[in-house]
Design an enzyme around this catalytic site. Sequence first.
Site, PDB file in Angstrom:
ATOM      1  N   LYS A 222       0.868  -1.196   0.000  1.00  0.00           N
ATOM      2  CA  LYS A 222       0.000   0.000   0.000  1.00  0.00           C
ATOM      3  C   LYS A 222       0.897   1.236   0.000  1.00  0.00           C
ATOM      4  CE  LYS A 222      -1.959   2.871   2.180  1.00  0.00           C
ATOM      5  NZ  LYS A 222      -1.778   4.311   1.868  1.00  0.00           N
ATOM      6  N   GLU A 296       8.769   0.777  11.328  1.00  0.00           N
ATOM      7  CA  GLU A 296       9.843   1.759  11.093  1.00  0.00           C
ATOM      8  C   GLU A 296       9.186   3.124  11.206  1.00  0.00           C
ATOM      9  OE1 GLU A 296      12.989   1.034  10.438  1.00  0.00           O
ATOM     10  OE2 GLU A 296      12.959  -1.024   9.713  1.00  0.00           O
ATOM     11  N   CYS A 330      13.226  10.279   7.846  1.00  0.00           N
ATOM     12  CA  CYS A 330      12.975   9.824   9.217  1.00  0.00           C
ATOM     13  C   CYS A 330      14.244   9.910  10.069  1.00  0.00           C
ATOM     14  CB  CYS A 330      12.451   8.403   9.198  1.00  0.00           C
ATOM     15  SG  CYS A 330      13.457   7.342   8.162  1.00  0.00           S
ATOM     16  N   GLU A 427       8.990  15.783  15.599  1.00  0.00           N
ATOM     17  CA  GLU A 427       9.553  15.620  14.265  1.00  0.00           C
ATOM     18  C   GLU A 427       8.917  16.671  13.340  1.00  0.00           C
ATOM     19  OE1 GLU A 427       8.356  11.993  12.305  1.00  0.00           O
ATOM     20  OE2 GLU A 427      10.382  11.698  11.552  1.00  0.00           O
TER      21      GLU A 427
END
Length: 517
Positions: A222, A296, A330, A427
């Site tokens: 996906k 992750e 990331c 973040e």
Amino acid sequence: MAKRTTRRDSALAVVVQGNGDVADNRPSVALQDRRLSFGDKWNYAPAPESNSYIKLKPRYSLFINGKFVTPRSGKYFDSINPATEEKLSEIAEGNARDVDRAVQAARRAYQTSWGNLSGRERGKYLYRIARLIQERSRELAVIESMDGGKPIKESRDIDLPLVAAHFFYYAGWADKLGYAFPGRTPRPLGVAGQIIPWNFPLLMAAWKLAPALACGNTCVLKPAETTSITALHLAEIFQEAELPDGVVNIVTGAGDTGRALVEHPKVDKLAFTGSTEVGKRILRAVAGTKKKLTLELGGKAANIIFEDAAIDQAVEGIISGIYFNQGHVCCAGSRLFVQEGVFPHVIRKLRDRISTLRVGDPLDKNTDIGAINSRMQLDKICQLVDSGVRQGAELVQPPLRLPKKGYWYPPSFFTGVTASHRIAQEEIFGPVLSVMTFRTPEEAIERANNTPYGLSAGVWTDKGSKIFKIVNKLRAGVVWANTYNKFDPTSPFGGYKESGFGREGGAHGLLPYVSLT
Ligand code: NAD
């Protein structure tokens, strides 16, 4: 004799006599403040990568059982070029019935074809896919930049070579799994559901698909809703490689499509890369089932510069650490810790360096920073930067003229940041760096680890012994020493704490896709 200055705005303005001789009456400027400044006389000419040969379909269907099929939902959504806000294409929105079709196809392929192939045969398919990716890499890189906004020099020189390298690498493992787990017998798990984010669309697909297929699993992938197109071109490569039907299925859509995949009872293994928030939701949904899971997730990496570091190299490391891929990374080095003695020096160099970064057309080969991936992401960056300013940090941005259309953010950094600021904790996932200082190595370690995340970190020092001391105390899955953001398929990647669990890449990346007896 009339005098004229060559530069209007520079502190270093050189006064030139009418006949061109430089007069001796230059203003005295301290050495550290001297700059070479050519104004707009030394701009790069446009160097656009051609995209006239790219054939995008007006509409992309789902890829199920080796064929492109219309979604049962009957719904499509637009995929936008973030640099121009133009619609590139329409993407099928898969619903739970589409996900079910894809999972059934993957299960059939697992039972009838892929699951029965020898590792050697699986390896041949993977090598073929890797070579086809190489053949079509320029085209895929251009589409990646058009759909996601990343500079062509990155999609061309980093993303695509790594995508092919992952397929090559895991092709090599397919018939050698016994060596990866000496004394044990590895067996595939069955159907792997794989959900990926938008920051490295094809690369994340490769990270997930290549090890899963090498181990004998079949897949339902996906992609992220803003960057689905290259995954569907990868599907064409699977057709060209004559990969048996149903071995890889691609169901596009947003969060609801992802949720349907997570909740499907016939999925044996889930691999998710994305935000920590969604990762936690998936963890809750999977709890109590037999599904194997790897996550992750996000990061807020510390990049630590010691006084004894080679400062010019470190500044380049800071730049690649936070401004690579618009900071949509990331493992971005988004918290910079500078030892106090070199702080003014580093900041001065950083300020100069960010003013040389070129922001603009992702398809221009000289562009350093492309477009922000979506309006939503741009809003999130602006909101967090506003919070930094409101909480008292000092924002540094170069004077830049950003394109009128599209989603853009200038390379930025904050000084005067404290650990309690949101910009030090959350973040930002954009080209924005939070700079802090430290005095001793112990303080650096403590401050670096003071985060709920634990994905990556960087250490810059001249002393090998210091590198060993520091890296062993940093709670981060990947630590780079005197470099940053270097990736290789042979090297495992993954996090601690809220950055997730499980490893992708290297021999470690096989483990999540096998059961061992
Ligand atoms: P996101 O979590 O919003 O979306 C990621 C994917 O999950 C998308 O495909 C999305 O459609 C899907 N999704 C959304 N809601 C879902 C749900 N309830 N159930 C199942 N699937 C769902 O993240 P994003 O904004 O696309 O990506 C940015 C995040 O990804 C950042 O936090 C970044 O740090 C992280 N990331 C981590 C790594 C890593 O290796 N650790 C790599 C790249 C990105």
